[in-house]
Design an enzyme around this catalytic site. Structure first.
Site, PDB file in Angstrom:
ATOM      1  N   CYS A  29       0.826  -1.185   0.000  1.00 43.76           N
ATOM      2  CA  CYS A  29       0.000   0.000   0.000  1.00 43.76           C
ATOM      3  C   CYS A  29       0.867   1.244   0.000  1.00 43.76           C
ATOM      4  O   CYS A  29       2.053   1.209   0.264  1.00 43.76           O
ATOM      5  CB  CYS A  29      -0.883   0.031   1.239  1.00 43.76           C
ATOM      6  SG  CYS A  29      -1.796  -1.490   1.499  1.00 43.76           S
TER       7      CYS A  29
HETATM    8  C1  LIG Z   1      -5.801  -7.144   3.796  1.00 47.03           C
HETATM    9  O1  LIG Z   1      -6.140  -5.932   3.177  1.00 47.03           O
HETATM   10  C2  LIG Z   1      -5.035  -5.193   2.678  1.00 47.03           C
HETATM   11  C3  LIG Z   1      -5.587  -3.920   2.211  1.00 47.03           C
HETATM   12  O2  LIG Z   1      -6.187  -3.260   3.297  1.00 47.03           O
HETATM   13  C4  LIG Z   1      -4.367  -5.991   1.574  1.00 47.03           C
HETATM   14  O3  LIG Z   1      -3.240  -5.282   1.087  1.00 47.03           O
HETATM   15  C5  LIG Z   1      -3.936  -7.329   2.137  1.00 47.03           C
HETATM   16  O4  LIG Z   1      -3.404  -8.128   1.111  1.00 47.03           O
HETATM   17  C6  LIG Z   1      -5.132  -8.055   2.783  1.00 47.03           C
HETATM   18  N1  LIG Z   1      -4.679  -9.246   3.469  1.00 47.03           N
HETATM   19  C7  LIG Z   1      -5.389 -10.372   3.536  1.00 47.03           C
HETATM   20  C8  LIG Z   1      -4.808 -11.453   4.373  1.00 47.03           C
HETATM   21  O5  LIG Z   1      -6.450 -10.507   2.961  1.00 47.03           O
END
Ligand SMILES: *[C@@H]1O[C@H](CO)[C@@H](O)[C@H](O)[C@H]1NC(C)=O
Ligand SMILES: *[C@@H]1O[C@H](CO)[C@@H](O)[C@H](O)[C@H]1NC(C)=O
Ligand SMILES: *[C@@H]1O[C@H](CO)[C@@H](O)[C@H](O)[C@H]1NC(C)=O
Ligand SMILES: *[C@@H]1O[C@H](CO)[C@@H](O)[C@H](O)[C@H]1NC(C)=O
Ligand SMILES: *[C@@H]1O[C@H](CO)[C@@H](O)[C@H](O)[C@H]1NC(C)=O
Ligand SMILES: *[C@@H]1O[C@H](CO)[C@@H](O)[C@H](O)[C@H]1NC(C)=O
Length: 608
Positions: free
Chosen positions: A2
């Site tokens: 991010c």
């Molecule tokens: C959780 O959400 C974030 C974005 O907020 C994303 O980058 C990440 O891959 C997600 N992780 C899982 C375990 O889904």
């Protein structure tokens, strides 16, 4: 992966200069959101903004905010240390853990537990505390800057380079620990007083000396260590500094041209074989976590079965060969693996002329065919040649795997264009010739746009893989650089141990922030198996002579343990390749001014 940022102001806030938001958005193209916190009685305002790249599972937009008004921004991956349930998102899960209690001890203990790369920003509303920091190695970028206005602070994953010196400059946040800003206390002061909670090995005394000099900080900030001795627990064990050898040296003598037989000979020693296999086990686990990163894959969200999820920055050298071989053992067979191999066009007018002359002599005219092959061979840089050889080895290792060897050819024109448009902003605030070369080479490699040969045809190809494995950390820990030999020659094992200890400490500021900014610019995520906490702990725990034997010749002695492990994995000639730095292997260094030193400031980064 991010892009996260926060702008704090004690006067009406001004956002970033143009460009920063666009650069953040490139890191996280799938969701963008902002939250603003205005606290009038303390006259501060905090703007949080985040851009999310959807990796897998369900998309969780950020910043997250809870019922108490706490705000959390997370740019990281939890590979261990915290139970992330199958349906849970790591961002949400971590936020919940953090917000169960609001004491500093609690925040520090949660952040100490996490295994994996991270940068975070956490706002505790009731306390008016702003927390932020980067993981122990600094595997995720976070920049900071004191704003132009009095008492303002900005944090961001990536920035832009602005010419001129009449405005405050971005700096990389030193990966020394976690920082806390008490906004209520700051209201009563005329500067920002940051508290740093440093990393500490259990049992060690807290550092006495403040590691920040005036140079590191703008005049509007001060950083103090917390007097109460609160710290984070270092996630790896300390470096074994033993120099008194207990194991007898090998009696064999080796020629100056080492061969795989030499490795096989060394592997006859039971102790060496066992150690190589233990290393392979921890490294294999680290790769597994990074290629099957998430607690559960949701099949309905994966329509492109035949496309690669995993790509590797691939020179065919031993570091990337081992990553490829280990990824192969953990990625389902039906999935291809993309090997990204970058080459910069050789500019050698003399060679070109001679070659043309030769063709003329032979054929009497320049027909289009040799001309074309000449054009192509100008991308046959050292890393392309070892890359192709490596590909052949991998095919032998697993004939059923589809390997996409992506030949990424970069011309000088494209290099200049992209450097001005994007790369100079991503490399910033780093600024040396070396940062420029590696930043550009990694940017083009990670973009993954090139040609793939299928049968005899080469066709255009764009790697769709969102996870990019890189071999960084192997040379720093296993003494792969020529400077290690120099140090060993001048000051023996003791000097070498010191050098290795220092290199791991500075890897965040030398490499990792930059590489994260550059790779993530493509909406992809960099992962560093050699910097997995378990891998580093294993390597830190054993004495230096088990990792490298610099009395042995080049191509054998440096990274000896890695070479033995490669042999155990079934790799052949690639196990014997000496180190070739990316800027030389890809020939980007040849494109530019030959007179300059790697540590010089790079003027090309400042021509925007
Ligand atoms: C959780 O959400 C974030 C974005 O907020 C994303 O980058 C990440 O891959 C997600 N992780 C899982 C375990 O889904
Ligand atoms: C995320 O953004 C990328 C780039 O714009 C796009 O290709 C991809 O389909 C998006 N993914 C989702 C789940 O929206
Ligand atoms: C602060 O700057 C000094 C001098 O440039 C440098 O030696 C030191 O490592 C820097 N400290 C941090 C924490 O960046
Ligand atoms: C250290 O942290 C504790 C707990 O938050 C706080 O009460 C104390 O004032 C801090 N010490 C210093 C020197 O800032
Ligand atoms: C890239 O260079 C390779 C030689 O290493 C050549 O075979 C390939 O055709 C080149 N591709 C382009 C687009 O120039
Ligand atoms: C360092 O390695 C030596 C030799 O294997 C071992 O005896 C010693 O316990 C190790 N020290 C630490 C601190 O791990």
């Amino acid at each position: 992966m991010c892009g996260i940022c926060c702008v704090l102001n004690f006067s009406p806030s001004k956002l970033f200069e143009t460009g920063v938001a666009e650069n953040l958005k490139r890191r996280g193209p799938n969701s963008s959101r902002e939250i603003k916190k205005t606290v009038t009685h303390l006259s501060y305002e905090c703007l949080f903004s985040a851009h999310v790249l959807h990796m897998r599972g369900h998309l969780t937009p950020q910043p997250l905010e809870d019922a108490n008004g706490n705000v959390f921004l997370w740019n990281g991956e939890v590979f261990g240390g915290l139970d992330v349930g199958c349906q849970e998102n790591d961002t949400r899960c971590l936020f919940q853990h953090l917000s169960t209690q609001d004491s500093p001890e609690h925040v520090l203990s949660v952040m100490s537990c996490i295994r994996g790369p991270w940068a975070f920003i956490y706002y505790q509303a009731a306390k008016h505390w702003l927390w932020f920091g980067r993981d122990f190695f600094g595997r995720r970028s976070l920049l900071w800057r004191c704003g132009a206005e009095k008492k303002s602070l900005a944090l961001t994953s990536v920035a832009t380079y602005l010419p001129g010196t009449d405005h405050p400059q971005w700096q990389e946040l030193p990966a020394l620990g976690v920082y806390r800003l008490d906004l209520e206390a700051c209201f009563h002061l005329d500067f920002l007083k940051l508290e740093l909670y440093p990393w500490l090995h259990p049992g060690d005394a807290p550092p006495l000396i403040n590691q920040f000099s005036e140079e590191n900080l703008s005049s509007c900030m001060s950083v103090v260590m917390n007097g109460s001795g609160l710290c984070l627990t270092t996630p790896v064990c300390p470096l074994n500094k033993t120099i008194a050898r207990t194991v007898q040296e090998t009696a064999h003598t080796f020629g100056s041209q080492p061969s795989v037989e030499d490795l096989d000979l060394l592997l006859k020693c039971d102790h060496k074989k066992k150690l190589a296999n233990r290393f392979l086990d921890v490294l294999s686990n680290a790769v597994q976590k990074r290629v099957q990163c998430l607690p559960c894959d949701i099949p309905s969200l994966q329509p492109h079965k035949e496309e690669a999820d995993i790509a590797i920055l691939f020179s065919g050298g031993i570091d990337s060969m081992i990553l490829a071989a280990l990824a192969d053992s953990h990625v389902p067979l039906g999935k291809p693996i993309d090997l990204l191999n970058v080459a910069f066009k050789l500019q050698d007018p003399k060679r070109q002329k001679e070659s043309k002359k030769m063709h003329k002599k032979k054929t009497g005219s320049i027909n289009s065919c040799p001309e074309e092959s000449l054009e192509l061979s100008r991308f046959d840089v050292p890393d392309r040649i070892t890359g192709r050889a490596g590909l052949q080895e991998l095919k032998v290792l697993n004939p059923e795997r589809k390997w996409n060897f992506v030949e990424i050819n970069v011309t000088q024109e494209e290099l200049h264009d992209m450097r001005q448009k994007h790369i100079c902003h991503l490399v910033h605030p780093l600024d040396t010739v070396l940062d420029d070369s590696i930043g550009c080479a990694v940017w083009f490699a990670a973009r993954g746009v090139g040609l793939v040969q299928d049968g005899t045809e080469r066709s255009p190809f764009t790697s769709p893989a969102k996870v990019v494995l890189t071999g960084i950390g192997a040379d720093e820990q296993l003494a792969g650089y020529s400077r290690h030999r120099v140090r060993y020659r001048t000051s023996g094992i003791e000097g070498l141990v010191q050098e290795l200890g220092m290199e791991l400490e500075r890897i965040s500021s030398r490499n990792l922030g930059r590489d994260d900014r550059v790779i993530t610019d493509h909406g992809k995520e960099a992962r560093f198996p050699y910097l997995d906490e378990e891998v580093v702990s294993f390597l830190n725990s054993i004495p230096v002579w088990e990792k490298a034997e610099l009395s042995l010749p080049r191509g054998l002695g440096e990274k000896l343990l890695l070479r033995l492990a490669a042999r155990e994995l079934g790799l052949g000639p690639s196990a014997m390749l000496p180190k070739r730095a990316m800027q030389f292997g890809s020939r980007i260094a040849k494109l530019e001014n030959h007179q300059e030193k790697a540590s010089d400031k790079c003027s090309r980064l400042y021509m925007a």
